[in-house]
Design a protein around this motif. Structure first.
Motif, short mmCIF file in Angstrom:
data_model
loop_
_atom_site.label_atom_id
_atom_site.label_comp_id
_atom_site.label_asym_id
_atom_site.label_seq_id
_atom_site.Cartn_x
_atom_site.Cartn_y
_atom_site.Cartn_z
N VAL A 100 0.84 -1.20 0.00
CA VAL A 100 0.00 0.00 0.00
C VAL A 100 0.88 1.26 0.00
O VAL A 100 0.65 2.21 -0.76
N GLY A 101 1.89 1.27 0.88
CA GLY A 101 2.79 2.42 0.94
C GLY A 101 3.52 2.64 -0.37
O GLY A 101 3.67 3.79 -0.83
N LEU A 102 3.97 1.56 -0.99
CA LEU A 102 4.69 1.68 -2.26
C LEU A 102 3.77 2.19 -3.36
O LEU A 102 4.18 3.00 -4.20
N ALA A 103 2.52 1.73 -3.35
CA ALA A 103 1.57 2.22 -4.34
C ALA A 103 1.33 3.72 -4.20
O ALA A 103 1.25 4.45 -5.20
N LEU A 104 1.25 4.19 -2.97
CA LEU A 104 1.08 5.62 -2.73
C LEU A 104 2.30 6.40 -3.22
O LEU A 104 2.17 7.48 -3.81
N VAL A 105 3.49 5.86 -2.96
CA VAL A 105 4.72 6.53 -3.40
C VAL A 105 4.74 6.62 -4.93
O VAL A 105 5.06 7.67 -5.50
N ILE A 106 4.38 5.52 -5.60
CA ILE A 106 4.36 5.53 -7.06
C ILE A 106 3.34 6.55 -7.58
O ILE A 106 3.60 7.29 -8.53
N GLY A 107 2.17 6.58 -6.93
CA GLY A 107 1.16 7.54 -7.35
C GLY A 107 1.62 8.97 -7.19
O GLY A 107 1.45 9.81 -8.10
N VAL A 108 2.22 9.27 -6.04
CA VAL A 108 2.74 10.63 -5.82
C VAL A 108 3.85 10.93 -6.82
O VAL A 108 3.92 12.04 -7.38
#
Length: 778
Positions: A663-671
């Motif tokens: 989840v955290g990695l997905a947020l980082v990629i999105g940002v």
């Protein structure tokens, strides 16, 4: 016969007006009987006098015991009469057995009085009876349980009802007595095997007496018939004593232990079971580590070089044995439980002082035995038991901190530093991530105490300057308080969702920092003339991502080794990252960022890419510089993240952590995608200004955190500011309350801003020179 150390408890009971001193006469009776047992073989008259002294001590409180438990009071009196006869006859075995019977009957009466007092809500009376209790045997790895004391004080304050207080008292006190019973059974088998008939007789009587105290709980769980059968099995223990009957004794003990299988007088909570299971594996795994430090091979022969390290190995093994004894009855396969107990006992015997004096085992042999034992433990323990508990790590940390103080007091500075690093490795790999999320101030305080803090001084600083023992004790005392606060955090139940959330927070925070660095540095590489320079940065970032994945697997197998040097490794990586960042930033400002330098770079592009010799070397240096920058900007964060996530894996397993990480990695990629998309729409001039400022901010954070890390490991001095700063500023902005950190942060930002103004001044001067040259030519 085990002793009762009442003195520490008397201070509590004596503090209440009207308190009845039941503990002192009880201890007097016990100690007099113990002394009589030692004297009877040499001086019967003196032994008889000591037994009479024990009778006199009991006589002063006999009335209280008769009111609390008449049957127990009669047993105490009858046992004392037998002791009198045994002393007169010089019968050492009978005297020790009688003394054990008197003591355990007295404890049973005291416990009956304690229960009655709590049930009626009489806190004062409960305090009196509680003072006459007996604790489980303490060790450097265990702490005396004070739950019963706390429950009675809460009862007195009216904040706990009698039924709840009684539950807490039973859980605490009966747990201690069951541990004592198990200890007596182990000592009985050991004593019989060594031919110590007198000691074996006393241990058999103690085991039987402790069971009578636990018998009501056994009846409640197994029924009267099973209890009567076990009574007979305990009664058979003394009859098997004799130098030619060791096998019969072992069989009798095995029969008793089989009947006790699954019995817990004070049932352990699920968390307590997990904690003890974690202690078994954690303590056992440290045995060969400590042993190898204390025993070396000399010409193929094992020689003890550091007795203190061998003692540490014995301490950890003793802790594992004690923890196993608590949970072995709960194993569904009791054959496996008995096999484990026998294997632990054999290893314990091989490390005994007698064996070590005769011929120590080679370290590799001990390591092989422990490895086999750990495999057997993992096979026997249910999956739920094998969730590591950070509380077990805190037990080891406390022991290692005690070893730091002891080694420093003896002037063993190398051993003190080794113990300190061991303690910090466990803290860093097992607890820091969680306290960093929930209480960053506590994390910062802990690091200061372990490294180079002030007021009180950190352990690393104290060891470095070889400080006096008093300073070590002051820091150790403060660490006790801090570890207690940490234990409160670790003592809460760990829900998978909470662990996943923590993992997501850590990944997002560290990943966001890496994204901002890459976005800032690539923001000026939109033009076709320099766009190819993005490639080495992306390749470096991809390599760092792969290296982070590799680090994850390496840490899974060797976390303790990496954790031991984690701060130093982080410091080195950070210094490299800052150095490359400063170098490339200046190169960007002078060669890429500003319009005229971009034109100059465009002019020499063909020469740099197709030239030879030094020009080709410049191009390669530029390519590798960008690749290294991309790598370090990602891997520094990846290393920290991987290290922190290991702690969460130890708490709740990999599934929850990997879920939160995703989840955290997905947020980082999105940002990251949003940031790069946003960049594409920005005017070049504004983007250059924005990215320059962003780089300066990120650089300041990196410098602050790196300075703090280098201060922790002692590579930089520490001069605190005259005021404190919230730890959250350090967590998010790298701002710590030291002159070194603040000044170097300011200096790094000044270097960035200064390079800009220097470039502008240089551009203005060159422009004026061109104008003057054009005027001259015209």
């Amino acid at each position: 016969m085990p002793g009762l150390r009442i003195a520490a408890l008397l201070a509590l009971s004596a503090g209440f007006a009207g308190a009845t001193d039941l503990a002192t006469p009880a201890e007097k009776m016990r100690s007099s009987l113990a002394e009589a047992g030692l004297e009877v073989s040499f001086d019967r008259a003196e032994a008889a006098r000591l037994v009479a002294q024990a009778q006199g001590a009991y006589g002063t409180v006999e009335g209280e015991w008769k009111k609390a438990d008449p049957a127990a009071a009669r047993e105490v009196s009858a046992a004392l009469q037998k002791a009198v006869a045994a002393a007169k006859e010089g019968d050492e075995i009978a005297l020790n057995r009688a003394g054990a019977n008197a003591w355990t009957a007295l404890l049973r009466g005291a416990y009956t009085g304690l229960e009655s007092s709590v049930q009626t809500g009489s806190a004062d009376s409960a305090r009196d009876w509680l003072a006459a209790r007996e604790f489980r045997v303490a060790s450097p790895l265990t702490r005396l349980n004070a739950d019963a004391t706390g429950a009675i004080e809460a009862l007195a304050a009216g904040t706990l009802k009698p039924d709840a207080a009684l539950k807490a008292v039973r859980s605490d006190v009966l747990d201690g007595y069951q541990a004592r019973m198990n200890d007596a059974l182990r000592e009985l088998e050991s004593s019989q095997a060594r031919g110590f008939r007198t000691l074996a007789a006393g241990q058999a009587a103690l085991a039987q007496g402790y069971f009578q105290l636990l018998r009501p709980a056994y009846v409640a769980q197994n029924g009267n018939a099973a209890a009567a059968k076990l009574d007979g099995e305990f009664a058979a223990l003394p009859q098997t004593l004799g130098t030619a009957q060791a096998i019969s004794t072992a069989q009798a003990i095995s029969t008793v232990q089989a009947s006790l299988s699954g019995f817990r007088a004070a049932p352990l909570s699920e968390r307590e079971v997990t904690a003890r299971a974690a202690q078994v594996t954690r303590f056992l795994s440290l045995v060969p580590v400590e042993y190898a430090r204390g025993v070396k091979l000399n010409g193929g022969r094992a020689v003890v070089t550091q007795e203190v390290e061998v003692n540490e190995a014995r301490t950890f093994l003793g802790g594992a044995v004690s923890a196993l004894a608590d949970i072995a009855p709960l194993l569904s396969d009791q054959d496996a439980a008995r096999s484990l107990s026998a294997d632990f006992a054999a290893l314990n015997a091989s490390l005994s002082a007698q064996v070590m004096k005769a011929q120590p085992k080679p370290p590799n042999e001990v390591e092989a035995k422990v490895s086999t034992l750990l495999g057997n433990v993992k096979s026997a323990f249910p999956a739920d038991w094998q969730k590591a508990d950070a509380g077990a790590d805190l037990d080891v940390v406390r022991t290692q901190l005690d070893a730091v103080v002891a080694a420093a007091g003896a002037g063993e500075w190398a051993a003190a530093e080794t113990a300190r690093l061991d303690a910090y490795a466990l803290l860093e790999s097992g607890t820091e991530a969680r306290i960093a999320v929930f209480n960053p101030e506590l994390k910062a305080h802990l690091e200061n105490l372990m490294w180079n803090g002030t007021a009180p001084a950190g352990l690393a600083a104290l060891i470095r300057k070889q400080a006096p023992a008093g300073e070590f004790r002051a820091t150790r005392t403060e660490l006790q308080v801090t570890l207690k606060d940490i234990a409160k955090i670790l003592g809460t139940e760990v829900a998978p969702a909470a662990v996943a959330t923590n993992a997501g927070i850590i990944v997002f925070r560290e990943g966001l920092e890496a994204v901002l660095i890459l976005a800032a540095l690539m923001g000026s590489l939109r033009r076709d003339s320099v766009r190819h320079l993005r490639r080495p940065m992306w390749l470096g970032a991809a390599a760092a991502f792969g290296a982070t994945a590799v680090t994850w697997f390496v840490m899974q197998g060797a976390l303790s080794l990496l954790g031991r040097y984690g701060e130093k490794l982080e410091a080195v990586v950070s210094v490299v990252a800052i150095g490359v960042l400063l170098l490339i930033m200046n190169w960007f400002f002078h060669q890429v960022y500003w319009t005229d330098r971009m034109a100059s770079f465009q002019k020499h592009k063909h020469e740099l890419t197709h030239g030879s010799g030094a020009e080709g070397g410049v191009m390669r240096a530029q390519w590798w510089g960008l690749a290294v920058l991309g790598f370090t900007s990602i891997y520094r964060e990846g290393f920290e993240t991987t290290l922190f996530l290991q702690s969460l894996v130890l708490q709740a397993g990999a599934a929850s952590v990997l879920g939160g990480t995703a989840v955290g990695l997905a947020l980082v990629i999105g940002v990251g995608m949003a940031v790069f998309k946003w960049q594409a729409k920005l005017p070049m001039k504004k983007l250059l200004i924005w990215t320059g400022g962003l780089i300066a901010v990120v650089l300041a954070v990196m410098v602050g955190n790196t300075v703090h890390t280098m201060q922790l490991v002692g590579w930089l001095p520490v001069h605190p500011l005259p005021f404190e700063l919230p730890a959250n500023l350090g967590l998010w902005l790298g701002l710590h309350a030291t002159w070194e950190g603040v000044l170097l942060q300011i200096g790094s930002v000044a270097a960035v801003i200064g390079s800009f103004f220097a470039a502008e001044a240089l551009k203005t001067r060159e422009l004026r020179q061109r104008q003057r040259g054009a005027a001259v030519h015209s």
